[in-house]
Design an enzyme around this catalytic site. Sequence first.
Site, PDB file in Angstrom:
ATOM      1  CB  SER A  45      -0.930   0.013   1.211  1.00  0.00           C
ATOM      2  OG  SER A  45      -0.187  -0.093   2.417  1.00  0.00           O
ATOM      3  CD  GLU A 214      -6.406  18.526  13.097  1.00  0.00           C
ATOM      4  OE1 GLU A 214      -7.337  18.360  13.915  1.00  0.00           O
ATOM      5  OE2 GLU A 214      -5.201  18.389  13.382  1.00  0.00           O
ATOM      6  CG  HIS A 230      -1.019   3.960   4.294  1.00  0.00           C
ATOM      7  ND1 HIS A 230      -1.625   3.419   5.408  1.00  0.00           N
ATOM      8  CD2 HIS A 230      -0.664   2.912   3.506  1.00  0.00           C
ATOM      9  CE1 HIS A 230      -1.637   2.110   5.303  1.00  0.00           C
ATOM     10  NE2 HIS A 230      -1.069   1.772   4.161  1.00  0.00           N
TER      11      HIS A 230
END
Length: 275
Positions: A45, A214, A230
Amino acid sequence: MSLTRRRTAAALLALPLALSATPAFAHGGGGGRPRPRTLHIAGDSTAAQKYADAAPETGWGMALPFFLGRSLAVANHAVNGRSSKSFIDEGRLTALLDGVRPGDIVLVQFGHNDEKTEDPARGTDPYTTYQEYLRQYVKGARARRAEPVLLTPVERRRFAEDGTAKPTHGEYPAAMRALASEEDVPLLDIQALSLARWQELGPDGTEAYFNWLEPGESPNYPDGKQDNTHFRPDGAVEVARTTARALLDRRVLDRRDLRRLGEPVPGTWITWPQA
């Protein structure tokens, strides 16, 4: 393990999207120009193509074409959650090698999911099964007269209390380095290079590189996100630039094969197609 319909569609879609990121040349016949050499990415990933439902998460393979010249294309076969073992067991290495031609380059970066030794479908042991699976990528590429290149796994965002960037991959990078030496394969030490870069940026400076969000910042993550594995676009660009520079340093690619190594590449260049 059988592929789900969604995974199959994503795997098929990734190839033309990756190739379209760099201009492709027509095949020979009738005086046409030859196809470009292709860099095939086998990975997880951290490198994979991401889609609109995951944005702004970005794999570094999505940004690599920004640093390659017209003579090179990218076929990004990396898929979320795969290890050196599961990528092979699911038939993905076979599919990748079917598209490899003489003179191509096969980039192999695994480690994140090999470390999940509690999962028999993915876990490997650094100095036994991990190396055994990696050898299959090396042999497969060489059988097609392509050049295999091993990449140690890019580092996560982990810092000690004193602000020191911490390695997280255990013995897997060392095992890959040993295998690269044994098999005489070019090694890009992305683990060491990324760890040094995260140290330079520090805990605060790396937040913008990873998928930290956020609440309300992205509709895909309404409650926010604190992801230290990631990347956001700027992080993917940084790792892709590091990879391109390492390909030059190891003489896998020439200077004429590359571009923008010292130039700004804005994260806004990244796009996420629909899945």
